[in-house]
Design a protein around this motif. Structure first.
Motif, PDB file in Angstrom:
ATOM      1  N   GLU A   1       0.822  -1.208   0.000  1.00  0.00           N
ATOM      2  CA  GLU A   1       0.000   0.000   0.000  1.00  0.00           C
ATOM      3  C   GLU A   1       0.860   1.263   0.000  1.00  0.00           C
ATOM      4  N   GLU A   2       2.019   1.226   0.653  1.00  0.00           N
ATOM      5  CA  GLU A   2       2.933   2.375   0.605  1.00  0.00           C
ATOM      6  C   GLU A   2       3.437   2.594  -0.818  1.00  0.00           C
ATOM      7  N   LYS A   3       3.765   1.512  -1.514  1.00  0.00           N
ATOM      8  CA  LYS A   3       4.205   1.629  -2.915  1.00  0.00           C
ATOM      9  C   LYS A   3       3.080   2.161  -3.790  1.00  0.00           C
ATOM     10  N   ARG A   4       1.872   1.670  -3.549  1.00  0.00           N
ATOM     11  CA  ARG A   4       0.715   2.145  -4.324  1.00  0.00           C
ATOM     12  C   ARG A   4       0.486   3.636  -4.092  1.00  0.00           C
ATOM     13  N   GLU A   5       0.607   4.071  -2.846  1.00  0.00           N
ATOM     14  CA  GLU A   5       0.417   5.493  -2.530  1.00  0.00           C
ATOM     15  C   GLU A   5       1.523   6.342  -3.132  1.00  0.00           C
ATOM     16  N   ALA A   6       2.767   5.854  -3.102  1.00  0.00           N
ATOM     17  CA  ALA A   6       3.873   6.592  -3.725  1.00  0.00           C
ATOM     18  C   ALA A   6       3.632   6.732  -5.226  1.00  0.00           C
TER      19      ALA A   6
ATOM     20  N   LEU B   1       0.051  12.118  -9.541  1.00  0.00           N
ATOM     21  CA  LEU B   1      -0.531  13.440  -9.323  1.00  0.00           C
ATOM     22  C   LEU B   1       0.489  14.548  -9.622  1.00  0.00           C
ATOM     23  N   LYS B   2       1.746  14.343  -9.220  1.00  0.00           N
ATOM     24  CA  LYS B   2       2.796  15.328  -9.508  1.00  0.00           C
ATOM     25  C   LYS B   2       3.015  15.456 -11.007  1.00  0.00           C
ATOM     26  N   ALA B   3       3.037  14.314 -11.710  1.00  0.00           N
ATOM     27  CA  ALA B   3       3.227  14.343 -13.165  1.00  0.00           C
ATOM     28  C   ALA B   3       2.063  15.066 -13.843  1.00  0.00           C
ATOM     29  N   TRP B   4       0.859  14.823 -13.389  1.00  0.00           N
ATOM     30  CA  TRP B   4      -0.315  15.487 -13.963  1.00  0.00           C
ATOM     31  C   TRP B   4      -0.239  17.000 -13.739  1.00  0.00           C
ATOM     32  N   GLU B   5       0.134  17.401 -12.533  1.00  0.00           N
ATOM     33  CA  GLU B   5       0.260  18.831 -12.244  1.00  0.00           C
ATOM     34  C   GLU B   5       1.359  19.468 -13.092  1.00  0.00           C
ATOM     35  N   ALA B   6       2.477  18.754 -13.280  1.00  0.00           N
ATOM     36  CA  ALA B   6       3.553  19.276 -14.119  1.00  0.00           C
ATOM     37  C   ALA B   6       3.077  19.429 -15.555  1.00  0.00           C
ATOM     38  N   TYR B   7       2.331  18.459 -16.046  1.00  0.00           N
ATOM     39  CA  TYR B   7       1.788  18.560 -17.408  1.00  0.00           C
ATOM     40  C   TYR B   7       0.832  19.743 -17.529  1.00  0.00           C
ATOM     41  N   ARG B   8      -0.037  19.894 -16.544  1.00  0.00           N
ATOM     42  CA  ARG B   8      -0.988  21.012 -16.591  1.00  0.00           C
ATOM     43  C   ARG B   8      -0.267  22.352 -16.552  1.00  0.00           C
TER      44      ARG B   8
END
Length: 88
Positions: free
Chosen positions: A39-44, A50-57
């Motif tokens: 679950e820690e790996k899934r959350e990471a 989310l960071k990649a999406w924000e960078a793209y936006r």
């Protein structure tokens, strides 16, 4: 810390522990450790997404599917190639 299990699960755990020559306690700790690790790996991964999406936006920088597929095909062939450059 205590955990309440139904009788069926307790019995299954006891039989498995006996088959593995381990204690029920050991199996529960192992199961919880594996679950938390997963679950820690899934959350990471989710946070990275989310960071990649924000960078793209913010920038519009991206690589299209054809470019990514071509790059990964080269990697699969054993070529040590850099990823394609991002563009708008």
């Amino acid at each position: 810390m205590a955990i309440k299990l139904d009788d069926d699960t307790k019995g299954r755990l006891k039989r498995l522990a006996e088959a593995r020559h381990r204690t029920s306690h050991w199996l529960m700790r192992e199961a919880i450790t594996q679950y938390v690790d997963r679950e820690e790996k899934r959350e990471a991964f989710r946070q990275d997404t989310l960071k990649a999406w924000e960078a793209y936006r913010a920038t519009g920088q991206h690589v299209n599917a054809e470019e990514a597929d071509a790059w990964m095909a080269r990697l699969e062939q054993g070529d040590d190639v850099d990823p394609p450059p991002c563009h708008v």
